[in-house]
Write a protein that holds these residues in place. Structure first.
Motif, PDB file in Angstrom:
ATOM      1  N   LYS A   1       1.035  -1.631   0.143  1.00  0.00           N
ATOM      2  CA  LYS A   1      -0.050  -0.056   0.212  1.00  0.00           C
ATOM      3  C   LYS A   1       1.291   1.050   0.048  1.00  0.00           C
ATOM      4  O   LYS A   1       0.638   1.769  -0.779  1.00  0.00           O
ATOM      5  CB  LYS A   1      -0.972  -0.621   1.114  1.00  0.00           C
ATOM      6  N   TYR A   2       2.033   1.614   0.838  1.00  0.00           N
ATOM      7  CA  TYR A   2       3.078   2.604   0.824  1.00  0.00           C
ATOM      8  C   TYR A   2       3.225   2.838  -0.339  1.00  0.00           C
ATOM      9  O   TYR A   2       3.634   4.101  -1.027  1.00  0.00           O
ATOM     10  CB  TYR A   2       3.970   2.326   1.688  1.00  0.00           C
ATOM     11  N   LEU A   3       3.774   1.849  -0.839  1.00  0.00           N
ATOM     12  CA  LEU A   3       4.715   1.581  -2.724  1.00  0.00           C
ATOM     13  C   LEU A   3       3.253   2.102  -4.387  1.00  0.00           C
ATOM     14  O   LEU A   3       3.685   2.371  -4.483  1.00  0.00           O
ATOM     15  CB  LEU A   3       5.188  -0.088  -3.390  1.00  0.00           C
ATOM     16  N   GLY A   4       2.414   1.966  -3.217  1.00  0.00           N
ATOM     17  CA  GLY A   4       0.694   2.398  -3.906  1.00  0.00           C
ATOM     18  C   GLY A   4       0.332   0.912  -5.624  1.00  0.00           C
ATOM     19  O   GLY A   4      -0.217   1.166  -6.549  1.00  0.00           O
ATOM     20  N   ILE A   5       0.649  -0.244  -4.613  1.00  0.00           N
ATOM     21  CA  ILE A   5       0.998  -1.359  -5.421  1.00  0.00           C
ATOM     22  C   ILE A   5      -0.545  -1.983  -5.242  1.00  0.00           C
ATOM     23  O   ILE A   5      -0.616  -2.322  -4.197  1.00  0.00           O
ATOM     24  CB  ILE A   5       2.282  -2.238  -5.814  1.00  0.00           C
ATOM     25  N   PRO A   6      -1.642  -2.140  -6.085  1.00  0.00           N
ATOM     26  CA  PRO A   6      -2.613  -3.226  -5.102  1.00  0.00           C
ATOM     27  C   PRO A   6      -2.374  -4.426  -4.977  1.00  0.00           C
ATOM     28  O   PRO A   6      -1.634  -4.553  -5.969  1.00  0.00           O
ATOM     29  CB  PRO A   6      -4.079  -2.546  -6.959  1.00  0.00           C
ATOM     30  N   VAL A   7      -3.053  -5.443  -4.351  1.00  0.00           N
ATOM     31  CA  VAL A   7      -2.839  -6.810  -4.125  1.00  0.00           C
ATOM     32  C   VAL A   7      -4.200  -7.006  -4.363  1.00  0.00           C
ATOM     33  O   VAL A   7      -5.024  -7.107  -3.727  1.00  0.00           O
ATOM     34  CB  VAL A   7      -2.160  -6.785  -2.916  1.00  0.00           C
ATOM     35  N   VAL A   8      -4.145  -8.334  -5.507  1.00  0.00           N
ATOM     36  CA  VAL A   8      -5.395  -8.342  -6.127  1.00  0.00           C
ATOM     37  C   VAL A   8      -5.405 -10.225  -5.695  1.00  0.00           C
ATOM     38  O   VAL A   8      -4.310 -11.158  -6.212  1.00  0.00           O
ATOM     39  CB  VAL A   8      -5.504  -8.458  -7.463  1.00  0.00           C
ATOM     40  N   THR A   9      -6.476 -10.811  -5.181  1.00  0.00           N
ATOM     41  CA  THR A   9      -7.434 -12.278  -5.390  1.00  0.00           C
ATOM     42  C   THR A   9      -7.857 -12.647  -6.450  1.00  0.00           C
ATOM     43  O   THR A   9      -8.809 -12.137  -6.405  1.00  0.00           O
ATOM     44  CB  THR A   9      -6.425 -12.974  -3.908  1.00  0.00           C
ATOM     45  N   VAL A  10      -8.077 -13.472  -7.208  1.00  0.00           N
ATOM     46  CA  VAL A  10      -8.509 -14.332  -7.956  1.00  0.00           C
ATOM     47  C   VAL A  10      -9.770 -15.069  -6.797  1.00  0.00           C
ATOM     48  O   VAL A  10     -11.243 -14.221  -7.367  1.00  0.00           O
ATOM     49  CB  VAL A  10      -8.569 -15.860  -8.256  1.00  0.00           C
ATOM     50  N   ALA A  11      -9.695 -15.248  -5.174  1.00  0.00           N
ATOM     51  CA  ALA A  11     -11.126 -15.228  -4.644  1.00  0.00           C
ATOM     52  C   ALA A  11     -11.485 -14.310  -3.902  1.00  0.00           C
ATOM     53  O   ALA A  11     -12.819 -14.302  -4.335  1.00  0.00           O
ATOM     54  CB  ALA A  11     -10.689 -16.596  -3.197  1.00  0.00           C
ATOM     55  N   GLU A  12     -10.535 -12.915  -3.296  1.00  0.00           N
ATOM     56  CA  GLU A  12     -11.308 -12.266  -3.021  1.00  0.00           C
ATOM     57  C   GLU A  12     -11.580 -11.139  -3.814  1.00  0.00           C
ATOM     58  O   GLU A  12     -11.974  -9.927  -3.249  1.00  0.00           O
ATOM     59  CB  GLU A  12     -10.853 -11.935  -1.733  1.00  0.00           C
ATOM     60  N   GLY A  13     -10.622 -10.226  -5.102  1.00  0.00           N
ATOM     61  CA  GLY A  13     -10.928  -9.500  -5.960  1.00  0.00           C
ATOM     62  C   GLY A  13      -9.745  -8.792  -4.719  1.00  0.00           C
ATOM     63  O   GLY A  13      -8.551  -9.347  -4.604  1.00  0.00           O
ATOM     64  N   GLU A  14      -9.352  -7.665  -5.645  1.00  0.00           N
ATOM     65  CA  GLU A  14      -8.156  -6.415  -5.073  1.00  0.00           C
ATOM     66  C   GLU A  14      -8.831  -6.322  -2.886  1.00  0.00           C
ATOM     67  O   GLU A  14     -10.098  -6.235  -3.048  1.00  0.00           O
ATOM     68  CB  GLU A  14      -9.258  -4.964  -5.115  1.00  0.00           C
ATOM     69  N   ILE A  15      -7.406  -6.465  -2.466  1.00  0.00           N
ATOM     70  CA  ILE A  15      -8.051  -7.254  -1.242  1.00  0.00           C
ATOM     71  C   ILE A  15      -7.780  -5.637  -0.637  1.00  0.00           C
ATOM     72  O   ILE A  15      -6.955  -4.030  -0.228  1.00  0.00           O
ATOM     73  CB  ILE A  15      -6.512  -7.770  -0.300  1.00  0.00           C
ATOM     74  N   SER A  16      -8.176  -5.771   0.407  1.00  0.00           N
ATOM     75  CA  SER A  16      -8.181  -4.391   1.567  1.00  0.00           C
ATOM     76  C   SER A  16      -8.127  -4.672   3.261  1.00  0.00           C
ATOM     77  O   SER A  16      -7.713  -6.266   3.511  1.00  0.00           O
ATOM     78  CB  SER A  16     -10.126  -3.956   1.877  1.00  0.00           C
ATOM     79  N   GLU A  17      -8.188  -4.052   4.408  1.00  0.00           N
ATOM     80  CA  GLU A  17      -7.699  -4.244   4.876  1.00  0.00           C
ATOM     81  C   GLU A  17      -8.783  -4.975   6.301  1.00  0.00           C
ATOM     82  O   GLU A  17      -8.325  -6.222   6.934  1.00  0.00           O
ATOM     83  CB  GLU A  17      -7.586  -2.703   6.128  1.00  0.00           C
ATOM     84  N   ILE A  18      -9.667  -5.256   5.624  1.00  0.00           N
ATOM     85  CA  ILE A  18     -10.676  -6.415   5.681  1.00  0.00           C
ATOM     86  C   ILE A  18     -10.481  -7.875   5.878  1.00  0.00           C
ATOM     87  O   ILE A  18     -10.517  -8.712   6.839  1.00  0.00           O
ATOM     88  CB  ILE A  18     -12.707  -6.083   5.949  1.00  0.00           C
ATOM     89  N   HIS A  19      -9.838  -8.079   4.745  1.00  0.00           N
ATOM     90  CA  HIS A  19      -9.652  -9.012   3.823  1.00  0.00           C
ATOM     91  C   HIS A  19      -8.058  -9.326   5.043  1.00  0.00           C
ATOM     92  O   HIS A  19      -7.894 -10.637   5.326  1.00  0.00           O
ATOM     93  CB  HIS A  19      -9.696  -8.771   2.905  1.00  0.00           C
ATOM     94  N   ILE A  20      -7.525  -8.023   5.040  1.00  0.00           N
ATOM     95  CA  ILE A  20      -5.865  -8.271   5.643  1.00  0.00           C
ATOM     96  C   ILE A  20      -6.176  -9.445   7.084  1.00  0.00           C
ATOM     97  O   ILE A  20      -5.556 -10.117   7.855  1.00  0.00           O
ATOM     98  CB  ILE A  20      -5.267  -7.941   6.110  1.00  0.00           C
ATOM     99  N   GLY A  21      -7.304  -8.905   7.571  1.00  0.00           N
ATOM    100  CA  GLY A  21      -7.625  -8.968   9.495  1.00  0.00           C
ATOM    101  C   GLY A  21      -8.356 -10.608   9.375  1.00  0.00           C
ATOM    102  O   GLY A  21      -8.425 -10.956   9.929  1.00  0.00           O
ATOM    103  N   LEU A  22      -9.724 -10.764   8.918  1.00  0.00           N
ATOM    104  CA  LEU A  22      -9.967 -12.127   8.524  1.00  0.00           C
ATOM    105  C   LEU A  22      -9.398 -12.806   7.456  1.00  0.00           C
ATOM    106  O   LEU A  22      -8.987 -14.166   8.122  1.00  0.00           O
ATOM    107  CB  LEU A  22     -11.625 -12.050   7.581  1.00  0.00           C
ATOM    108  N   LYS A  23      -8.889 -12.939   6.574  1.00  0.00           N
ATOM    109  CA  LYS A  23      -7.992 -13.528   6.244  1.00  0.00           C
ATOM    110  C   LYS A  23      -6.643 -14.434   6.630  1.00  0.00           C
ATOM    111  O   LYS A  23      -5.643 -15.807   6.769  1.00  0.00           O
ATOM    112  CB  LYS A  23      -7.891 -13.756   4.350  1.00  0.00           C
ATOM    113  N   GLY A  24      -6.140 -13.499   7.330  1.00  0.00           N
ATOM    114  CA  GLY A  24      -5.505 -13.334   8.011  1.00  0.00           C
ATOM    115  C   GLY A  24      -5.287 -14.299   9.167  1.00  0.00           C
ATOM    116  O   GLY A  24      -4.083 -15.127   9.562  1.00  0.00           O
ATOM    117  N   THR A  25      -6.453 -13.961   9.798  1.00  0.00           N
ATOM    118  CA  THR A  25      -6.896 -15.390  11.057  1.00  0.00           C
ATOM    119  C   THR A  25      -6.895 -16.676  10.711  1.00  0.00           C
ATOM    120  O   THR A  25      -6.429 -17.400  11.316  1.00  0.00           O
ATOM    121  CB  THR A  25      -7.796 -14.229  11.915  1.00  0.00           C
ATOM    122  N   MET A  26      -7.810 -16.732   9.683  1.00  0.00           N
ATOM    123  CA  MET A  26      -8.186 -18.384   8.830  1.00  0.00           C
ATOM    124  C   MET A  26      -6.603 -18.543   7.917  1.00  0.00           C
ATOM    125  O   MET A  26      -6.864 -19.577   9.218  1.00  0.00           O
ATOM    126  CB  MET A  26      -8.524 -17.986   7.800  1.00  0.00           C
TER     127      MET A  26
END
Length: 304
Positions: free
Chosen positions: A62-87
């Motif tokens: 995010k600091y480098l301005g590079i989006p992170v996109v996954t096939v399952a979730e699309g573009e990743i946001s903070e909520i994906h990081i929290g939920l998916k990281g925990t899982m």
């Protein structure tokens, strides 16, 4: 998405909980060097399964301005990081528990739960229904004779260093090497008595299978695994008399000699002093290893 694949990164066969993966590190380096416009992954767990690592990765992208996109979730946001990281973290913990439980079950049946000690080989056979036999071991007569010899020589008063030197001189292959002479060392024979390592401390040689001596924890700073001793009460201790190589009387004599040497070394907690390994050696003379000839020392350390 109309994007052009520029670079691909992968780390086959390496755990996703580790940061020290070549592909992962190359991705980070290329991102910092402006070679990456967007990171595409099958899922967040393909980037990392560690909560701390995936959060740090996302924060850096995010600091480098590079989006992170996954096939399952699309573009990743903070909520994906929290939920998916925990899982992902829970998945790793659950997998570790199931693996440990499975290995414990094998050990309690007297079967191998990983690794084959010197003197044994994996049994290559099939059951009546055609399925392969798993977890069984056979004694290798040639290696078993070397094990028995090591115990006899140590019981006779020979040091682990002297025994290792003779084995090397005779060109006898050491454990797991099969590379000929020159590979035996004192630690291979004496090992660590608390951890059950070394030829002289392996209770499998007296027909006892001890499992789960150690647990492993990763240092979050160095990312290196460190082993720690488990409580003796929780160890798996099963009788496997068909794998016995050394008789009980010889084993007890070796244990008594090891204990006497540890006493002579004066480790902390035994006599309250500092460890003195030199006390366990046989000096050639009164000041062996303590005094040196000044003339000879000067000759050896003077540049030609």
């Amino acid at each position: 998405m109309g994007w052009i694949l520029a670079l691909a990164y992968s780390d086959a066969g390496i755990s996703g909980v580790s940061l020290m993966r070549p592909g992962y590190q190359r991705l980070l380096e290329d991102a910092r060097n402006g070679k990456v416009d967007v990171v595409v992954s099958e899922g967040l767990d393909r980037i990392s399964r560690d909560q701390e690592h995936i959060a740090a990765f996302y924060k850096q992208m995010k600091y480098l301005g590079i989006p992170v996109v996954t096939v399952a979730e699309g573009e990743i946001s903070e909520i994906h990081i929290g939920l998916k990281g925990t899982m992902s973290a829970l998945f790793i913990k659950d997998l570790a528990q199931k693996t440990h439980r499975g290995l414990e079950g094998r050990a309690r049946k007297g079967k191998s739960a990983g690794g084959v000690s010197y003197g044994y080989s994996v049994t290559r056979a099939f059951k009546a229904d055609g399925t392969p036999v798993t977890g069984e071991r056979d004694i290798i007569p040639e290696e078993a004779a070397i094990v028995a010899r090591i115990f006899r020589e140590y019981d006779a008063g020979h040091s682990a260093r002297a025994i290792a030197a003779r084995l090397n001189e005779e060109g006898i292959s050491s454990p797991r090497s099969n590379r000929g002479s020159g590979t035996w060392g004192p630690s291979t024979i004496s090992g660590n008595w608390k951890r059950g390592t070394g030829i002289l401390n392996n209770e499998l040689y007296i027909g006892r299978l001890i499992w789960d001596r150690l647990n492993y924890a990763k240092n979050p700073e160095t990312q290196r695994r460190q082993s720690r001793l488990n409580d003796v009460e929780g160890l798996v201790n099963e009788a496997v008399p068909h794998l016995q190589i050394v008789d009980d009387a010889l084993w007890q004599r070796v244990k008594a000699r090891q204990a006497a040497i540890r006493e002579d070394m004066n480790p902390a907690g035994v006599k309250g002093g500092n460890t003195r390994p030199e006390n366990a050696r046989r000096p050639g003379s009164l000041f062996s290893g303590l005094l040196f000839c000044g003339v000879l020392w000067g000759q050896l350390h003077t540049p030609p």
